[in-house]
Design a protein around this motif. Structure first.
Motif, mmCIF file in Angstrom:
data_model
loop_
_atom_site.group_PDB
_atom_site.id
_atom_site.type_symbol
_atom_site.label_atom_id
_atom_site.label_comp_id
_atom_site.label_asym_id
_atom_site.label_seq_id
_atom_site.Cartn_x
_atom_site.Cartn_y
_atom_site.Cartn_z
ATOM 1 N N SER A 35 1.084 -1.460 0.157
ATOM 2 C CA SER A 35 -0.222 -0.230 -0.109
ATOM 3 C C SER A 35 0.979 1.066 0.194
ATOM 4 O O SER A 35 0.820 2.307 -0.964
ATOM 5 N N ALA A 38 2.370 1.737 -3.377
ATOM 6 C CA ALA A 38 1.137 2.568 -4.488
ATOM 7 C C ALA A 38 1.155 3.911 -4.479
ATOM 8 O O ALA A 38 1.197 4.653 -5.075
ATOM 9 N N PRO A 52 -4.391 5.101 -1.450
ATOM 10 C CA PRO A 52 -4.364 2.851 -2.254
ATOM 11 C C PRO A 52 -4.570 1.557 -0.775
ATOM 12 O O PRO A 52 -3.824 2.329 0.038
ATOM 13 N N ALA A 54 -3.988 -2.671 -0.295
ATOM 14 C CA ALA A 54 -3.952 -3.908 -0.840
ATOM 15 C C ALA A 54 -4.247 -4.975 0.143
ATOM 16 O O ALA A 54 -3.952 -5.254 0.635
ATOM 17 N N VAL A 67 -3.651 -4.244 -6.066
ATOM 18 C CA VAL A 67 -3.389 -3.111 -5.143
ATOM 19 C C VAL A 67 -4.519 -2.163 -5.670
ATOM 20 O O VAL A 67 -5.337 -2.504 -6.793
ATOM 21 N N VAL A 88 5.646 -1.538 -6.588
ATOM 22 C CA VAL A 88 4.952 -2.789 -5.883
ATOM 23 C C VAL A 88 5.789 -3.768 -5.174
ATOM 24 O O VAL A 88 6.638 -4.301 -4.570
#
Length: 124
Positions: A35, A38, A52, A54, A67, A88
């Motif tokens: 996260s 991102a 974001p 995940a 994500v 990521v």
């Protein structure tokens, strides 16, 4: 006669590295790292948008990551998703030492940017 602690200490047994144990990193820890990666790739979320987040499934030292993002619109959606996948995979691989064979990016919502709001929308 020595009264120091060293005199009473038992000799240390040398344990081979393969028998010392294992480190397990929880899926939620990998998800938090994904996260954050991102967020690094996308920058600030759109106004009224969520950052974001995940979800991760870890099996045999490999992390499969999904994500969820919200993007401002208009933008190059494909380029933004590529940047998220790359960041990521790189961050999880570097920080956790896991292979990342899959990073799926799910665009949950497109937020119309304020500059393109009323001027380019439909009017009655």
């Amino acid at each position: 006669m020595s009264t120091s602690a060293e005199a009473f200490r038992a000799p240390r047994a040398v344990v081979p590295p393969g028998e010392r144990g294992a480190t397990r990193i929880a899926d939620r820890v990998v998800a938090k790292i994904a996260s954050q990666a991102a967020r690094e790739a996308l920058g600030a979320p759109p106004p009224d948008g969520r950052p974001p987040h995940a979800t991760v499934v870890v099996r045999h030292a490999a992390a499969r990551v999904r994500v969820h993002v919200e993007l401002d619109y208009p933008c190059d959606i494909g380029a933004r998703c590529r940047a998220v996948r790359r960041q990521v995979a790189e961050r999880v691989g570097t920080l956790v030492g896991m292979e990342v064979p899959e990073v799926a990016v799910e665009v949950e919502r497109l937020q119309l940017s304020p500059a393109h709001g009323a001027a380019h929308g439909r009017t009655r």
